[in-house]
Motif scaffolding. Structure first.
Motif, PDB file in Angstrom:
ATOM      1  N   GLY A   4       8.508 -14.882  27.764  1.00  0.00           N
ATOM      2  CA  GLY A   4       8.659 -13.536  28.299  1.00  0.00           C
ATOM      3  C   GLY A   4       7.376 -12.734  28.206  1.00  0.00           C
ATOM      4  O   GLY A   4       7.020 -11.997  29.132  1.00  0.00           O
ATOM      5  N   SER A  94      15.691 -18.536  33.974  1.00  0.00           N
ATOM      6  CA  SER A  94      16.093 -17.233  33.470  1.00  0.00           C
ATOM      7  C   SER A  94      17.546 -17.241  33.050  1.00  0.00           C
ATOM      8  O   SER A  94      18.379 -17.982  33.565  1.00  0.00           O
ATOM      9  N   ALA A  97      19.963 -11.263  29.512  1.00  0.00           N
ATOM     10  CA  ALA A  97      19.320 -10.666  28.343  1.00  0.00           C
ATOM     11  C   ALA A  97      20.292 -10.524  27.190  1.00  0.00           C
ATOM     12  O   ALA A  97      19.885 -10.464  26.029  1.00  0.00           O
ATOM     13  N   ARG A 116      22.496  -9.418  22.056  1.00  0.00           N
ATOM     14  CA  ARG A 116      21.280  -9.953  22.653  1.00  0.00           C
ATOM     15  C   ARG A 116      21.323 -11.478  22.686  1.00  0.00           C
ATOM     16  O   ARG A 116      21.701 -12.121  21.716  1.00  0.00           O
ATOM     17  N   SER A 117      20.891 -12.039  23.796  1.00  0.00           N
ATOM     18  CA  SER A 117      20.843 -13.499  23.916  1.00  0.00           C
ATOM     19  C   SER A 117      19.913 -14.098  22.879  1.00  0.00           C
ATOM     20  O   SER A 117      20.179 -15.175  22.333  1.00  0.00           O
ATOM     21  N   ARG A 118      18.816 -13.426  22.591  1.00  0.00           N
ATOM     22  CA  ARG A 118      17.850 -13.936  21.621  1.00  0.00           C
ATOM     23  C   ARG A 118      18.489 -14.106  20.245  1.00  0.00           C
ATOM     24  O   ARG A 118      18.212 -15.082  19.529  1.00  0.00           O
TER      25      ARG A 118
END
Length: 210
Positions: A4, A94, A97, A116-118
Motif C-alpha cells: 500500500g 485488492s 479495507a 480492519r482487514s489488516r
C-alpha cells in the motif's frame, strides 16, 4: 515498505508530475506570463498560447536516425504495458479495507461493527505461524466487506504432513477467526509450499509469501 505504501508513493509522484505539467501548459495557454509581464528563460516550456507542445526542432531532431522510430514506438508501448500490468495487479490483488460484522441484537442484514482487514490478517498470521508445520504465512482478506473470505499462502516445513497442517489450520486459526468475527461461513483459500527451515514468527521480520 508495504504494498500500500509503494502504491501511494507511486501515485503521489505521478500525480505531482502530471499536476506540474498541466499547470505549465495552462499558464502558457492562458498567456499568464504575458499578462503578468514576466520574461521566462529561453528553455522554459509553453510560454505563449501560440507555442506548440513540441517544437519543430524537438519533433525532427532524431527523425533521420535509424533507431528513432523503433524507440519512439517501443518506449510508449512499454509504458502502456507497464501501466496496464500495474492496474491489473491492483484490481486482482485488492481487497476490502475492512470487514462489516453483523449485529447479533440487530435485524437481519444490520452491520454494527467494522474491523480492519489488516487486523484480521495479522491475527491469522500470528496464530498460523505458531503451528509446528508452518515456516511462513501470508493471509489476505478478499471479497467484499459483507461477504469476505481469506486467501492464505504458507510454506510448510520439510517433513511436515499436509493433512495434519490442514486440520490444524482449520481447527485453530480459521475456527478462531470465524468465532471471533461471528462469521460461520467465512471461507479460506489455502496455498501450500514446502521449505527447508522455519522462519521467524514476527510479521515484520519474515517476508510475505506471494
Amino acid at each position: 515498505m508495504s504494498r500500500g505504501a509503494v502504491n501511494r508513493t507511486i501515485l503521489a509522484v505521478v500525480g505531482v508530475i502530471l499536476l506540474l505539467t498541466g499547470l505549465l501548459a495552462l499558464a502558457g495557454g492562458l498567456d499568464l506570463y504575458g499578462h503578468l509581464g514576466l520574461t521566462m528563460p529561453s528553455r522554459w516550456p509553453w510560454t505563449s498560447p501560440d507555442q506548440p507542445v513540441l517544437s519543430a526542432e524537438a519533433r525532427t531532431r532524431w527523425s533521420d536516425r535509424a533507431w528513432w522510430w523503433p524507440v519512439a514506438i517501443a518506449v510508449p508501448s512499454v509504458v502502456l504495458a507497464g501501466g496496464l500490468w500495474w492496474l491489473f495487479a491492483q484490481v486482482r490483488g485488492s481487497g476490502p479495507a475492512g470487514i462489516d460484522l453483523p449485529s447479533p441484537a440487530g435485524p437481519t442484514g444490520h452491520f454494527a461493527l467494522h474491523v480492519r482487514s489488516r487486523a484480521v490478517e495479522e491475527a491469522l498470521e500470528t496464530e498460523t505461524i505458531a503451528l509446528p508445520e508452518v515456516a511462513r504465512i501470508t493471509a489476505r482478506v478478499a471479497g467484499d466487506p459483507h461477504h469476505p473470505h481469506i486467501r492464505a499462502a504458507l510454506r510448510m516445513v520439510s517433513g511436515g504432513h499436509t493433512a495434519d497442517l490442514l486440520r490444524s489450520y482449520e481447527a485453530g486459526p480459521m475456527a478462531h477467526a470465524r468465532t471471533t468475527l461471528g462469521l460461520a461461513d467465512l471461507r479460506s483459500e489455502l496455498r501450500i509450499r514446502v521449505t527447508g527451515r522455519r522462519a521467524s514468527a514476527t510479521r515484520g521480520h519474515h517476508p510475505r509469501v506471494h
